[in-house]
Write a protein that holds these residues in place. Sequence first.
Motif, PDB file in Angstrom:
ATOM      1  N   SER A   1       0.836  -1.209   0.000  1.00 37.68           N
ATOM      2  CA  SER A   1       0.000   0.000   0.000  1.00 37.68           C
ATOM      3  C   SER A   1       0.863   1.248   0.000  1.00 37.68           C
ATOM      4  N   GLU A   2       1.878   1.278   0.839  1.00 38.44           N
ATOM      5  CA  GLU A   2       2.784   2.434   0.869  1.00 38.44           C
ATOM      6  C   GLU A   2       3.543   2.549  -0.441  1.00 38.44           C
ATOM      7  N   PHE A   3       3.979   1.418  -0.981  1.00 33.47           N
ATOM      8  CA  PHE A   3       4.736   1.419  -2.232  1.00 33.47           C
ATOM      9  C   PHE A   3       3.926   2.053  -3.356  1.00 33.47           C
ATOM     10  N   ILE A   4       2.651   1.695  -3.430  1.00 28.09           N
ATOM     11  CA  ILE A   4       1.785   2.219  -4.484  1.00 28.09           C
ATOM     12  C   ILE A   4       1.528   3.711  -4.291  1.00 28.09           C
ATOM     13  N   GLU A   5       1.173   4.084  -3.068  1.00 33.98           N
ATOM     14  CA  GLU A   5       0.730   5.463  -2.836  1.00 33.98           C
ATOM     15  C   GLU A   5       1.869   6.470  -2.817  1.00 33.98           C
ATOM     16  N   THR A   6       3.100   6.026  -2.487  1.00 31.46           N
ATOM     17  CA  THR A   6       4.234   6.959  -2.474  1.00 31.46           C
ATOM     18  C   THR A   6       5.146   6.758  -3.669  1.00 31.46           C
TER      19      THR A   6
ATOM     20  N   GLN B   1       9.270   1.885   9.821  1.00 29.43           N
ATOM     21  CA  GLN B   1       8.008   1.374   9.283  1.00 29.43           C
ATOM     22  C   GLN B   1       7.300   2.510   8.539  1.00 29.43           C
ATOM     23  N   PRO B   2       6.830   2.295   7.306  1.00 31.48           N
ATOM     24  CA  PRO B   2       6.122   3.373   6.605  1.00 31.48           C
ATOM     25  C   PRO B   2       4.710   3.563   7.138  1.00 31.48           C
ATOM     26  N   ARG B   3       4.252   4.812   7.114  1.00 26.89           N
ATOM     27  CA  ARG B   3       2.859   5.129   7.431  1.00 26.89           C
ATOM     28  C   ARG B   3       2.386   6.184   6.438  1.00 26.89           C
ATOM     29  N   GLN B   4       1.560   5.759   5.496  1.00 22.23           N
ATOM     30  CA  GLN B   4       1.129   6.663   4.440  1.00 22.23           C
ATOM     31  C   GLN B   4      -0.359   6.988   4.506  1.00 22.23           C
ATOM     32  N   SER B   5      -1.104   6.296   5.369  1.00 18.75           N
ATOM     33  CA  SER B   5      -2.564   6.425   5.361  1.00 18.75           C
ATOM     34  C   SER B   5      -3.073   7.132   6.604  1.00 18.75           C
TER      35      SER B   5
ATOM     36  N   ASP C   1       6.508   8.977   8.037  1.00 18.74           N
ATOM     37  CA  ASP C   1       5.155   9.529   7.944  1.00 18.74           C
ATOM     38  C   ASP C   1       4.988  10.291   6.627  1.00 18.74           C
ATOM     39  N   TYR C   2       4.231   9.690   5.694  1.00 16.83           N
ATOM     40  CA  TYR C   2       3.992  10.302   4.386  1.00 16.83           C
ATOM     41  C   TYR C   2       2.641  11.005   4.304  1.00 16.83           C
TER      42      TYR C   2
END
Length: 614
Positions: free
Chosen positions: A170-175, A350-354, A390-391
């Motif tokens: 999910s993070e890979f797609i959105e960022t 850890q990524p957090r994009q949402s 944090d994206y």
Amino acid sequence: MKSAGMSPEKALEMAKKMGADSAAIAKMSATMKRNNSGKQPEQPQMPMMSVPTYTQPEIEKATAIMEIERTIKNITKYHKALLSSPDNELSSIINALDGGYIIPTSGGDPVLNPMILPTGRNMFAINAEETPSAVAWEKGKSLADNTLKLYREAHGDSLPRKVSYTLWSSEFIETEGATIAQILYMLGVEPIRDPFGRVTDLRLISSEELGRPRIDVVVQTSGQLRDLAASRLFLISRAVEMAANAENDKYPNYVKEGVTESERHLVDKGVSPKDARDLSTARVFGGVNGSYGTGIQEMVEAGDRWEDDSEIAETYIHNMGAIYGSEEDWEKIRDYAFEAALTRTDAVVQPRQSNTWGALSLDHVYEFMGGMNLAVRNVTGKDPDAYLADYRNRNRVKMQEVKEAIGIESRSTILNPTYIREKMSGSAGDASSIADVIRNTYGWNVMKPDVIDNELWNDIYDTYVSDVNNLGTKDYFRNVNPAALQEITAVMLETARKGMWQASEEQISNLAQLHTEIVNHYKPSCSGFVCNNPKLRDFISSNVDAASAKTYNECVADIRNENIADTDGMVLRKDELNDIEKSTSRISGTLVAVGVVICLLIVFIVLKRRKEND
């Protein structure tokens, strides 16, 4: 005056004949003289315009105001799009079943990407070969620098030797691959794009240009990311090898040092020198047998199954130990390879994009990030620093310590009276979501104890058991979802039983009384915490009166009964069945052992007689 095609001299003569005033005639004569001398008439001077300069805080403020203005203006549009989404989805499903064309749109977080609204369209993801995109590369560099800055501030200006990263689809797609960009930049490697924008090659950034040591990495990939972007995992592995082989660096090369340490660790574990050399650069790992999770959640939450968290760490390392670094080594499981890669790890990311989940509300965060944290602590003997990339604010990406993130989330949600009041206006699902957060708090307490302090558990107790905000929490759960209250109290009691929350005797007694009361009145919901932990049941029983304990144990035993009928119609409880199975297993083992001994005796006697006859 002057006619088209008329010479200046004739124009002056005509002006005199027509009686032009002397000032105009003098001006025309002066112009003719300047032209004849080769000089150009003077042009009027334009005043110089000053270009305003703005400070960085002023730019950020203006950007924030523009973002708020854009959002406010679009509220009505988004509202209409959401209202039309259900009808759009139904019509699109019918159209698809009829072989029709579904209009495409980008996917992702609706807050970050409102273009996904209205739903009911064919959402597309991303072309993995174009990642990390140019924008993602800049974000990744910024976040990598921010990580090093935070670490320096916490550790006396020293740098981390190795940083662990989690890759989620999910993070890979959105960022567009921003976490991959972080990994590459930490190593001191940058992407090279072909004429079509695809990242097909890498370039080693010179030590002088990088301006710091090359930082080693270790990567855990989710199953979905592995399936979506295998080529990016190969890219990371290649970058590690490039960084490890860099020569004449101005600064220390922690990648090269890390590879040497991994090789030494493998040899110490009994791996052959050749295999140790081959495995020393392995840095990308994921689920064994193509799995999509770590497989540790049930174990974490079953507190009676483990006494020391090292048991969980070993399970995590085993379940996530498949190598995903190249086509040749794809999904290979090599003893001690993952363990060796974890050596020298000083930080986990850890990524957090949402905007739709946080560290407490989503159990996969403690599963992946917490699992990695626990594994690193088990291998290195020290707890690594933990950060969320944090994206969520696309104009200001940042790194955030996980303890800070958990503190903010707990204060703004499960401990916030306004939030709780709104939740209480909902249905059983809203009550369950509160229980989920408290269960995940326990998960974090197991995986990384320093991010969950005693104060948080005391605040949870005050909010939901003592009801210090006078919200009527206990009545709400009783009326809407008693099972959620059973879960909350069971989780808190298990946290106290395991010694992770230093609860007072009064708190434990009140929790045990509330838990048994709810179980005895509404019957047990039988989640893992409520029914499947005998040690917790004994702990609860010991903290209530004998009558309540008796009823409580009978209720749990009744709900756990398993109807297994034989020819006589006999019914056995599951606990009894397990005991019988164990007894049968022991008896079977004894019979086998006796049989083997008898056979050996017969063989011995036969051989002896043959020898005597000979």
